[in-house]
Design a protein around this motif. Sequence first.
Motif, PDB file in Angstrom:
ATOM      1  N   VAL A  54       0.869  -1.177   0.000  1.00 51.37           N
ATOM      2  CA  VAL A  54       0.000   0.000   0.000  1.00 51.37           C
ATOM      3  C   VAL A  54       0.905   1.224   0.000  1.00 51.37           C
ATOM      4  O   VAL A  54       1.907   1.248   0.716  1.00 51.37           O
ATOM      5  N   VAL A  55       0.566   2.221  -0.812  1.00 52.78           N
ATOM      6  CA  VAL A  55       1.325   3.475  -0.788  1.00 52.78           C
ATOM      7  C   VAL A  55       0.450   4.574  -0.191  1.00 52.78           C
ATOM      8  O   VAL A  55      -0.701   4.753  -0.589  1.00 52.78           O
ATOM      9  N   ILE A  56       1.004   5.254   0.802  1.00 52.55           N
ATOM     10  CA  ILE A  56       0.293   6.353   1.462  1.00 52.55           C
ATOM     11  C   ILE A  56       0.944   7.664   1.054  1.00 52.55           C
ATOM     12  O   ILE A  56       2.157   7.849   1.241  1.00 52.55           O
ATOM     13  N   ASP A  57       0.166   8.560   0.451  1.00 49.95           N
ATOM     14  CA  ASP A  57       0.600   9.882  -0.005  1.00 49.95           C
ATOM     15  C   ASP A  57       1.690   9.817  -1.087  1.00 49.95           C
ATOM     16  O   ASP A  57       2.880   9.983  -0.799  1.00 49.95           O
ATOM     17  N   PRO A  58       1.285   9.621  -2.341  1.00 46.98           N
ATOM     18  CA  PRO A  58       2.266   9.613  -3.439  1.00 46.98           C
ATOM     19  C   PRO A  58       3.076  10.904  -3.508  1.00 46.98           C
ATOM     20  O   PRO A  58       4.194  10.904  -4.002  1.00 46.98           O
ATOM     21  N   GLY A  59       2.486  12.011  -3.038  1.00 53.87           N
ATOM     22  CA  GLY A  59       3.244  13.267  -2.998  1.00 53.87           C
ATOM     23  C   GLY A  59       2.941  14.166  -4.184  1.00 53.87           C
ATOM     24  O   GLY A  59       1.889  14.042  -4.827  1.00 53.87           O
ATOM     25  N   PRO A  60       3.863  15.082  -4.488  1.00 50.59           N
ATOM     26  CA  PRO A  60       3.620  16.056  -5.559  1.00 50.59           C
ATOM     27  C   PRO A  60       3.629  15.365  -6.928  1.00 50.59           C
ATOM     28  O   PRO A  60       4.085  14.226  -7.054  1.00 50.59           O
ATOM     29  N   LEU A  61       3.152  16.073  -7.925  1.00 48.62           N
ATOM     30  CA  LEU A  61       3.131  15.532  -9.294  1.00 48.62           C
ATOM     31  C   LEU A  61       4.543  15.646  -9.870  1.00 48.62           C
ATOM     32  O   LEU A  61       4.884  16.617 -10.533  1.00 48.62           O
ATOM     33  N   ASP A  62       5.359  14.653  -9.575  1.00 50.63           N
ATOM     34  CA  ASP A  62       6.761  14.631 -10.000  1.00 50.63           C
ATOM     35  C   ASP A  62       7.021  13.212 -10.501  1.00 50.63           C
ATOM     36  O   ASP A  62       7.120  12.270  -9.716  1.00 50.63           O
ATOM     37  N   ASP A  63       7.111  13.078 -11.823  1.00 52.14           N
ATOM     38  CA  ASP A  63       7.174  11.738 -12.421  1.00 52.14           C
ATOM     39  C   ASP A  63       8.371  10.930 -11.935  1.00 52.14           C
ATOM     40  O   ASP A  63       8.258   9.722 -11.736  1.00 52.14           O
ATOM     41  N   LYS A  75      11.676  -3.499  -6.413  1.00 44.33           N
ATOM     42  CA  LYS A  75      12.971  -4.084  -6.009  1.00 44.33           C
ATOM     43  C   LYS A  75      12.838  -4.872  -4.706  1.00 44.33           C
ATOM     44  O   LYS A  75      13.632  -5.775  -4.438  1.00 44.33           O
ATOM     45  N   ALA A  76      11.846  -4.505  -3.898  1.00 43.25           N
ATOM     46  CA  ALA A  76      11.596  -5.257  -2.654  1.00 43.25           C
ATOM     47  C   ALA A  76      10.653  -6.435  -2.910  1.00 43.25           C
ATOM     48  O   ALA A  76      10.198  -7.099  -1.971  1.00 43.25           O
ATOM     49  N   GLY A  77      10.333  -6.671  -4.199  1.00 43.29           N
ATOM     50  CA  GLY A  77       9.476  -7.802  -4.547  1.00 43.29           C
ATOM     51  C   GLY A  77       7.996  -7.536  -4.340  1.00 43.29           C
ATOM     52  O   GLY A  77       7.202  -8.464  -4.172  1.00 43.29           O
ATOM     53  N   LYS A  78       7.619  -6.247  -4.349  1.00 41.36           N
ATOM     54  CA  LYS A  78       6.219  -5.885  -4.077  1.00 41.36           C
ATOM     55  C   LYS A  78       5.573  -5.234  -5.306  1.00 41.36           C
ATOM     56  O   LYS A  78       6.240  -4.530  -6.069  1.00 41.36           O
ATOM     57  N   ARG A  79       4.271  -5.414  -5.400  1.00 45.77           N
ATOM     58  CA  ARG A  79       3.469  -4.682  -6.372  1.00 45.77           C
ATOM     59  C   ARG A  79       2.549  -3.739  -5.602  1.00 45.77           C
ATOM     60  O   ARG A  79       1.924  -4.160  -4.630  1.00 45.77           O
ATOM     61  N   VAL A  80       2.502  -2.474  -6.027  1.00 47.43           N
ATOM     62  CA  VAL A  80       1.614  -1.525  -5.356  1.00 47.43           C
ATOM     63  C   VAL A  80       0.172  -1.880  -5.704  1.00 47.43           C
ATOM     64  O   VAL A  80      -0.204  -1.914  -6.880  1.00 47.43           O
ATOM     65  N   ALA A  81      -0.625  -2.167  -4.674  1.00 48.66           N
ATOM     66  CA  ALA A  81      -1.992  -2.644  -4.898  1.00 48.66           C
ATOM     67  C   ALA A  81      -3.046  -1.600  -4.537  1.00 48.66           C
ATOM     68  O   ALA A  81      -4.210  -1.723  -4.919  1.00 48.66           O
ATOM     69  N   LEU A  82      -2.642  -0.570  -3.788  1.00 51.70           N
ATOM     70  CA  LEU A  82      -3.625   0.417  -3.323  1.00 51.70           C
ATOM     71  C   LEU A  82      -2.905   1.702  -2.953  1.00 51.70           C
ATOM     72  O   LEU A  82      -1.790   1.674  -2.436  1.00 51.70           O
ATOM     73  N   THR A  83      -3.572   2.828  -3.222  1.00 53.35           N
ATOM     74  CA  THR A  83      -3.039   4.143  -2.851  1.00 53.35           C
ATOM     75  C   THR A  83      -4.001   4.800  -1.862  1.00 53.35           C
ATOM     76  O   THR A  83      -5.211   4.839  -2.099  1.00 53.35           O
ATOM     77  N   LEU A 102       0.226   4.886 -13.142  1.00 50.00           N
ATOM     78  CA  LEU A 102       1.455   4.086 -13.224  1.00 50.00           C
ATOM     79  C   LEU A 102       1.275   2.711 -12.594  1.00 50.00           C
ATOM     80  O   LEU A 102       1.920   1.744 -13.019  1.00 50.00           O
ATOM     81  N   THR A 103       0.431   2.608 -11.568  1.00 44.80           N
ATOM     82  CA  THR A 103       0.334   1.366 -10.806  1.00 44.80           C
ATOM     83  C   THR A 103      -0.972   0.611 -11.060  1.00 44.80           C
ATOM     84  O   THR A 103      -1.113  -0.529 -10.618  1.00 44.80           O
ATOM     85  N   GLY A 104      -1.914   1.274 -11.735  1.00 43.99           N
ATOM     86  CA  GLY A 104      -3.224   0.646 -11.948  1.00 43.99           C
ATOM     87  C   GLY A 104      -4.005   0.468 -10.657  1.00 43.99           C
ATOM     88  O   GLY A 104      -4.835  -0.435 -10.534  1.00 43.99           O
ATOM     89  N   THR A 105      -3.749   1.333  -9.676  1.00 47.99           N
ATOM     90  CA  THR A 105      -4.437   1.202  -8.390  1.00 47.99           C
ATOM     91  C   THR A 105      -5.595   2.181  -8.272  1.00 47.99           C
ATOM     92  O   THR A 105      -5.685   3.160  -9.004  1.00 47.99           O
ATOM     93  N   LYS A 106      -6.433   1.907  -7.295  1.00 37.86           N
ATOM     94  CA  LYS A 106      -7.451   2.862  -6.891  1.00 37.86           C
ATOM     95  C   LYS A 106      -6.855   3.797  -5.845  1.00 37.86           C
ATOM     96  O   LYS A 106      -5.862   3.456  -5.196  1.00 37.86           O
ATOM     97  N   VAL A 107      -7.470   4.957  -5.707  1.00 37.85           N
ATOM     98  CA  VAL A 107      -7.049   5.913  -4.679  1.00 37.85           C
ATOM     99  C   VAL A 107      -8.203   6.061  -3.693  1.00 37.85           C
ATOM    100  O   VAL A 107      -9.329   6.392  -4.086  1.00 37.85           O
ATOM    101  N   ARG A 108      -7.908   5.807  -2.419  1.00 37.95           N
ATOM    102  CA  ARG A 108      -8.928   5.969  -1.383  1.00 37.95           C
ATOM    103  C   ARG A 108      -8.560   7.148  -0.487  1.00 37.95           C
ATOM    104  O   ARG A 108      -7.407   7.303  -0.089  1.00 37.95           O
TER     105      ARG A 108
END
Length: 279
Positions: A54-63, A75-83, A102-108
């Motif tokens: 899970v990613v919390i707060d992607p941050g500013p629009l900076d690619d 690199k840690a063997g994870k796929r981002v599944a939720l934002t 980029l991740t194909g996730t939903k944003v909650r």
Amino acid sequence: MTDAAALPGQPRGGVLSGPATARAVNVLAPNASAMTLDGTNTWIVAEPDSELAVVIDPGPLDDVHLRNVVDIAEKAGKRVALTLLTHGHPDHAEGAGRFAELTGTKVRALDPALRLGDEGLAAGNVVTTGGLELRVVSTPGHTADSLCFHLPADRAVLTGDTILGRGTTVVAHPDGRLGDYLDSLRRLRSLTVDDGVHMVLPGHGPVLEDAQGAVEFYLAHRAHRLAQVETAVEDGYTTSSQVVAHVYADVDRSLWPAAELSVLAQLDYLREHGLIGEA
Ligand SMILES: [Zn+2]
């Protein structure tokens, strides 16, 4: 966003980038400023043996930053599944749409305007992803839509801008309200006292390893500022800009516009509680 530089008596912390707990890794966004301290902390949170993060707060629009977050997870063997978003300020949420792409996730998020997908977030929700459990804590005050995420397995809480790793936060009047903010701090104190939370993973600045000390410091700081504002009004400093110049004289002037928002919130609070007269 912050309204003061480091303050005396404040708990000291560590870890600005990289692993902070068994489950949480910080990726620092490149948006350092007086208002954002070292930059926004984007948190990747996952069970150690799970492929989902899970990613919390992607941050500013900076690619570059957003892709970096994805790379570090991979690199840690994870796929981002939720934002998830702690609140809607652009330094936390502006990149969420692009990150979701980029991740194909939903944003909650609490605020429906910030969501992508059909799921929101509300107090008491429990988010479970790949065995990871995050409990949603309602913490309005910095903004009306501010949330914290309790990570019980690491005895940690992700606080967004409700508690920062350094300095203190803005009560962003009129959206942010001081009475709400004090209630939210008390709610976080109960997490530290009753639920054993001992680490603060903030939205800006270093990790704090004495969560209860941090909450007590914030409560004491707010009480101190409130008393200063009340005294200033009694001494004849009536407008918010006069109060800022008087009470925040020790704070860098670049932070005065933010301080004025906190002062307006404090003036509202004092009026609502009958502690000063109507403006
Ligand atoms: Zn904020």
